[in-house]
Design a protein around this motif. Sequence first.
Motif, PDB file in Angstrom:
ATOM      1  N   VAL A 139       0.358  -0.800  -0.213  1.00  0.00           N
ATOM      2  CA  VAL A 139       0.067  -0.104  -0.346  1.00  0.00           C
ATOM      3  C   VAL A 139       0.858   1.162  -0.194  1.00  0.00           C
ATOM      4  O   VAL A 139       1.041   1.455   1.216  1.00  0.00           O
ATOM      5  N   PRO A 140       1.111   1.972  -1.180  1.00  0.00           N
ATOM      6  CA  PRO A 140       2.091   2.908  -1.189  1.00  0.00           C
ATOM      7  C   PRO A 140       1.750   4.085  -0.511  1.00  0.00           C
ATOM      8  O   PRO A 140       2.858   5.202  -0.327  1.00  0.00           O
ATOM      9  N   SER A 141       0.533   4.715  -0.463  1.00  0.00           N
ATOM     10  CA  SER A 141      -0.091   5.397   0.303  1.00  0.00           C
ATOM     11  C   SER A 141      -1.214   5.392   1.717  1.00  0.00           C
ATOM     12  O   SER A 141      -2.158   4.774   0.992  1.00  0.00           O
ATOM     13  N   ARG A 142      -2.171   6.498   2.375  1.00  0.00           N
ATOM     14  CA  ARG A 142      -3.267   6.587   2.783  1.00  0.00           C
ATOM     15  C   ARG A 142      -4.000   6.437   1.938  1.00  0.00           C
ATOM     16  O   ARG A 142      -5.208   5.856   1.563  1.00  0.00           O
ATOM     17  N   ASP A 143      -4.136   6.819   0.705  1.00  0.00           N
ATOM     18  CA  ASP A 143      -4.916   7.374  -0.242  1.00  0.00           C
ATOM     19  C   ASP A 143      -5.044   6.005  -1.493  1.00  0.00           C
ATOM     20  O   ASP A 143      -6.107   5.549  -1.628  1.00  0.00           O
ATOM     21  N   ALA A 144      -4.396   5.280  -0.984  1.00  0.00           N
ATOM     22  CA  ALA A 144      -4.192   3.924  -1.624  1.00  0.00           C
ATOM     23  C   ALA A 144      -5.042   2.871  -1.042  1.00  0.00           C
ATOM     24  O   ALA A 144      -5.782   1.991  -0.886  1.00  0.00           O
ATOM     25  N   LEU A 145      -4.874   3.185   0.425  1.00  0.00           N
ATOM     26  CA  LEU A 145      -5.594   2.253   1.632  1.00  0.00           C
ATOM     27  C   LEU A 145      -6.652   2.654   1.468  1.00  0.00           C
ATOM     28  O   LEU A 145      -7.971   1.581   1.466  1.00  0.00           O
ATOM     29  N   PHE A 146      -6.925   4.185   1.651  1.00  0.00           N
ATOM     30  CA  PHE A 146      -8.579   4.283   1.633  1.00  0.00           C
ATOM     31  C   PHE A 146      -8.825   3.420   0.034  1.00  0.00           C
ATOM     32  O   PHE A 146     -10.305   2.862   0.292  1.00  0.00           O
ATOM     33  N   ASP A 147      -8.930   3.407  -0.947  1.00  0.00           N
ATOM     34  CA  ASP A 147      -8.877   2.973  -1.728  1.00  0.00           C
ATOM     35  C   ASP A 147      -9.480   1.645  -1.585  1.00  0.00           C
ATOM     36  O   ASP A 147     -10.788   0.666  -2.820  1.00  0.00           O
ATOM     37  N   MET A 148      -8.630   0.287  -0.988  1.00  0.00           N
ATOM     38  CA  MET A 148      -8.968  -0.781  -0.933  1.00  0.00           C
ATOM     39  C   MET A 148     -10.285  -0.746   0.079  1.00  0.00           C
ATOM     40  O   MET A 148     -10.615  -1.610  -0.176  1.00  0.00           O
ATOM     41  N   ILE A 149      -9.997  -0.422   0.642  1.00  0.00           N
ATOM     42  CA  ILE A 149     -11.513  -0.344   2.174  1.00  0.00           C
ATOM     43  C   ILE A 149     -12.883   0.307   1.472  1.00  0.00           C
ATOM     44  O   ILE A 149     -13.645  -0.230   1.460  1.00  0.00           O
ATOM     45  N   SER A 150     -12.503   1.234   0.635  1.00  0.00           N
ATOM     46  CA  SER A 150     -13.693   2.036  -0.157  1.00  0.00           C
ATOM     47  C   SER A 150     -14.490   0.415  -0.909  1.00  0.00           C
ATOM     48  O   SER A 150     -15.537  -0.280  -0.982  1.00  0.00           O
ATOM     49  N   GLU A 151     -13.256  -0.410  -1.566  1.00  0.00           N
ATOM     50  CA  GLU A 151     -13.688  -1.834  -2.352  1.00  0.00           C
ATOM     51  C   GLU A 151     -14.764  -2.755  -1.533  1.00  0.00           C
ATOM     52  O   GLU A 151     -15.421  -2.918  -1.942  1.00  0.00           O
ATOM     53  N   VAL A 152     -14.284  -2.246  -0.411  1.00  0.00           N
ATOM     54  CA  VAL A 152     -15.153  -3.565   0.264  1.00  0.00           C
ATOM     55  C   VAL A 152     -16.103  -2.947   0.891  1.00  0.00           C
ATOM     56  O   VAL A 152     -16.412  -3.509   1.086  1.00  0.00           O
ATOM     57  N   VAL A 153     -16.082  -1.455   0.943  1.00  0.00           N
ATOM     58  CA  VAL A 153     -17.426  -0.973   1.878  1.00  0.00           C
ATOM     59  C   VAL A 153     -18.243  -1.066   0.518  1.00  0.00           C
ATOM     60  O   VAL A 153     -19.268  -1.528   1.158  1.00  0.00           O
TER      61      VAL A 153
END
Length: 201
Positions: free
Chosen positions: A58-72
Amino acid sequence: MNTMTTSARGHRHPGRPAQISRERIVAAALDGGNLDTLTMRELAARLGVTHGALYRWVPSRDALFDMISEVVVDRILPADEPTGARWRPWLARLAWAMHDEFLAVPGYATRVARPHRHNPGSFGRLREAVIGAFTAAGVGGELAEQSWYIFATSTVSWLAAQESSLNLGHSEPRFELFLDSLLRGLPARAPGAVRPVTRRP
């Protein structure tokens, strides 16, 4: 003397990327605490890996939130398609799912409500589904798109305000009243246009 290394015994060194997966990262991020203030170092500690190992996934917090948003978004999107007779109950189910999932993750609604680049994959799917509901309601083109803006920004802003415990009065904010008022005003119509009378299923 036993010269077998830890690796030779089959145990991975702490911080090796092989210990991480997309599923583990998202689960650790959602496991308690405020997502809006979660740091990458804290997340790495939850996973039991080094900061550098996490950044390989996960290169950044934005990428982390992208992952989380996919799940949500996977969790909140109804399995069925909206239809002409049931578009409003379909949107109500979606909005309640947003309510439950967003508020179950402290900081998520606040983060989504802020101006930032949204995940084009996950939120793109959400956008298309909601526009499909308004198309089923009998509007298309720009009005369906504007209806999506109204639905999404109003719902997310309400949830963010609820999450921040914004005190606007003495009574507890009631999502069902907010949602009923919101859906009564949708889909959007041109100024001065007469809204057709629709029977509520």
